[in-house]
Design an enzyme around this catalytic site. Structure first.
Site, PDB file in Angstrom:
ATOM      1  N   SER A 145       0.709  -1.680   0.290  1.00 19.11           N
ATOM      2  CA  SER A 145       0.189  -0.099  -0.029  1.00 19.11           C
ATOM      3  C   SER A 145       0.868   1.382  -0.358  1.00 19.11           C
ATOM      4  CB  SER A 145      -0.935   0.267   1.394  1.00 19.11           C
ATOM      5  OG  SER A 145      -1.257   1.656   1.728  1.00 19.11           O
ATOM      6  N   TYR A 159      -1.645  -0.310   9.882  1.00 21.63           N
ATOM      7  CA  TYR A 159      -2.167  -1.011   8.921  1.00 21.63           C
ATOM      8  C   TYR A 159      -0.470  -0.730   8.327  1.00 21.63           C
ATOM      9  CZ  TYR A 159      -3.500  -0.779   3.961  1.00 21.63           C
ATOM     10  OH  TYR A 159      -4.186  -1.397   2.825  1.00 21.63           O
TER      11      TYR A 159
HETATM   12  P1  NAP Z   1     -11.834  -5.583   0.531  1.00 25.20           P
HETATM   13  O1  NAP Z   1     -12.417  -5.263  -0.320  1.00 25.20           O
HETATM   14  O2  NAP Z   1     -11.897  -4.946   2.270  1.00 25.20           O
HETATM   15  O3  NAP Z   1     -11.622  -6.811   0.202  1.00 25.20           O
HETATM   16  C1  NAP Z   1     -10.753  -7.639   1.280  1.00 25.20           C
HETATM   17  C2  NAP Z   1     -10.448  -9.030   0.748  1.00 25.20           C
HETATM   18  O4  NAP Z   1      -9.459  -9.263   2.326  1.00 25.20           O
HETATM   19  C3  NAP Z   1     -11.943  -9.707   0.972  1.00 25.20           C
HETATM   20  O5  NAP Z   1     -12.043 -11.217   0.124  1.00 25.20           O
HETATM   21  C4  NAP Z   1     -11.611 -10.467   2.610  1.00 25.20           C
HETATM   22  O6  NAP Z   1     -12.669 -11.789   2.477  1.00 25.20           O
HETATM   23  C5  NAP Z   1     -10.427 -10.651   2.404  1.00 25.20           C
HETATM   24  N1  NAP Z   1     -10.044 -10.706   3.460  1.00 25.20           N
HETATM   25  C6  NAP Z   1      -9.098 -10.184   5.098  1.00 25.20           C
HETATM   26  N2  NAP Z   1      -8.468 -10.770   5.739  1.00 25.20           N
HETATM   27  C7  NAP Z   1      -8.744 -12.370   5.448  1.00 25.20           C
HETATM   28  C8  NAP Z   1      -8.349 -13.396   5.535  1.00 25.20           C
HETATM   29  N3  NAP Z   1      -7.394 -13.410   7.145  1.00 25.20           N
HETATM   30  N4  NAP Z   1      -8.377 -14.695   5.318  1.00 25.20           N
HETATM   31  C9  NAP Z   1      -8.577 -14.357   4.365  1.00 25.20           C
HETATM   32  N5  NAP Z   1      -9.196 -13.322   3.500  1.00 25.20           N
HETATM   33  C10 NAP Z   1      -9.316 -12.477   4.162  1.00 25.20           C
HETATM   34  O7  NAP Z   1      -9.994  -4.873   0.105  1.00 25.20           O
HETATM   35  P2  NAP Z   1      -9.401  -4.144  -0.941  1.00 25.20           P
HETATM   36  O8  NAP Z   1      -9.520  -2.875  -0.653  1.00 25.20           O
HETATM   37  O9  NAP Z   1     -10.202  -5.153  -2.164  1.00 25.20           O
HETATM   38  O10 NAP Z   1      -7.337  -4.700  -0.663  1.00 25.20           O
HETATM   39  C11 NAP Z   1      -7.508  -5.816  -0.878  1.00 25.20           C
HETATM   40  C12 NAP Z   1      -6.014  -5.458  -0.888  1.00 25.20           C
HETATM   41  O11 NAP Z   1      -5.706  -4.553  -1.522  1.00 25.20           O
HETATM   42  C13 NAP Z   1      -5.338  -5.074   1.089  1.00 25.20           C
HETATM   43  O12 NAP Z   1      -4.145  -5.618   1.030  1.00 25.20           O
HETATM   44  C14 NAP Z   1      -5.270  -3.892   1.268  1.00 25.20           C
HETATM   45  O13 NAP Z   1      -4.754  -4.035   1.968  1.00 25.20           O
HETATM   46  C15 NAP Z   1      -4.766  -3.291  -0.356  1.00 25.20           C
HETATM   47  N6  NAP Z   1      -5.249  -2.031  -0.313  1.00 25.20           N
HETATM   48  C16 NAP Z   1      -6.445  -1.392  -0.786  1.00 25.20           C
HETATM   49  C17 NAP Z   1      -6.304  -0.187  -0.858  1.00 25.20           C
HETATM   50  C18 NAP Z   1      -7.549   0.303  -0.984  1.00 25.20           C
HETATM   51  O14 NAP Z   1      -7.425   1.990  -0.906  1.00 25.20           O
HETATM   52  N7  NAP Z   1      -8.516  -0.027  -0.979  1.00 25.20           N
HETATM   53  C19 NAP Z   1      -5.037   0.486  -0.831  1.00 25.20           C
HETATM   54  C20 NAP Z   1      -4.250   0.017  -0.388  1.00 25.20           C
HETATM   55  C21 NAP Z   1      -3.661  -1.242  -0.411  1.00 25.20           C
HETATM   56  P3  NAP Z   1     -13.919 -11.783   3.086  1.00 25.20           P
HETATM   57  O15 NAP Z   1     -14.630 -11.033   1.517  1.00 25.20           O
HETATM   58  O16 NAP Z   1     -14.178 -13.169   2.701  1.00 25.20           O
HETATM   59  O17 NAP Z   1     -14.580 -10.843   3.778  1.00 25.20           O
END
Ligand code: NAP
Length: 250
Positions: A145, A159
């Site tokens: 991130s 985080y």
């Molecule tokens: P999101 O929409 O909240 O989705 C998170 C996903 O991770 C969900 O599918 C969730 O499963 C899964 N998950 C969480 N903990 C888990 C575990 N212990 N075991 C298995 N699955 C788990 O988040 P996102 O924004 O797409 O984020 C994806 C990645 O991008 C993350 O690593 C996040 O830190 C990174 N990121 C996001 C942003 C942003 O702005 N959105 C920016 C920088 C980095 P369930 O569906 O079953 O809950």
């Protein structure tokens, strides 16, 4: 006939992971869509991939839990075959808070979900991919991130620090396995439109901050998926140990 390549996408049921799973399936990979608790979104995605003629399975596994990770990788061995791509994407965020109000329980939960999980999945992937162990090589893409660079003061330093650890994991592992046919890179997204901001307690966070993003908007999960796909592909064959920032210039 060429053998179909296999990709595991952790947290592949929603957000960035779902866009990534969709793209890999469209490009001909057999995909493992991992999720922790939201079976509805993972199953819906799997149905839409299969309706388009793609191949995928869904695997429930909490990737912060060693037994679950081992079970997920053996399920993939059995049902899809030898893994060639791991996308470590699953992650969590807690409510915005200053560090002085963070409990040990919260900090440990962030670190096990965002860091231990990536280590465990990397371990299982390297065991299978490394030419040193008789494997055929492969690629790991870690989703870090922009928070690793900003530190996220007043919001979630826990985080941000977990993502700093992923940058270091990427660097160290890329060097450890470079001569064993494995490339390891990471993407560092900025503000991307997913459910994660609601978990941080501010669903409209991107709206509040978009004026400071040079491109003046948040990113889409599909824009991150394209970068992950490129890093995983042979087009990025000379790239390892690198960080690709996807933050609209922020
Ligand atoms: P999101 O929409 O909240 O989705 C998170 C996903 O991770 C969900 O599918 C969730 O499963 C899964 N998950 C969480 N903990 C888990 C575990 N212990 N075991 C298995 N699955 C788990 O988040 P996102 O924004 O797409 O984020 C994806 C990645 O991008 C993350 O690593 C996040 O830190 C990174 N990121 C996001 C942003 C942003 O702005 N959105 C920016 C920088 C980095 P369930 O569906 O079953 O809950």
């Amino acid at each position: 006939m060429s053998i179909q390549k296999v990709a595991i996408i952790t947290g592949g049921g929603r957000g960035i992971g779902a866009a990534t799973a969709q793209l890999f399936a469209k490009e001909g990979y057999a995909v493992c869509i991992n999720y922790k608790s939201n079976s509805d979104s993972a199953n819906k995605l799997a149905q839409s991939i299969m309706a388009e003629g793609g191949k995928c399975i869904t695997v429930q596994a909490d990737v912060s839990c060693e037994d679950d990770v081992i079970r997920m990788f053996s399920t993939v061995d059995r049902e899809l075959g030898a893994i060639s791509i791991l996308v470590n994407n699953a992650g969590i965020l807690k409510k915005q808070s200053r560090l002085e109000n963070m409990s040990a329980e919260r900090i440990n939960s962030i670190l096990t979900n965002n860091v231990t999980s990536y280590f465990l999945c990397c371990r299982e992937a390297v065991k299978r991919m490394s030419t040193r162990n008789g494997g055929f090589g492969g690629v790991i893409v870690n989703v870090s991130s922009g928070a690793a660079r900003s530190g996220s003061p007043n919001e979630y330093i826990d985080y941000a620090a977990s993502k700093g650890a992923i940058d270091t994991l990427t660097k160290g592992l890329s060097l450890e396995v470079a001569s064993e046919g494995i490339r390891v890179n990471c993407v560092r997204p900025g503000l991307i439109h997913t459910d994660m901001h609601a978990d941080g307690g501010e669903p409209e966070r991107i709206e509040r901050l978009k004026s400071i993003i040079p491109l003046q908007r948040g990113g889409e999960p599909s824009e991150v998926a394209e970068a992950i796909y490129w890093l995983a592909s042979d087009k990025a064959s000379f790239s390892t140990g690198n960080y690709l920032d996807l933050a609209g210039g922020l």
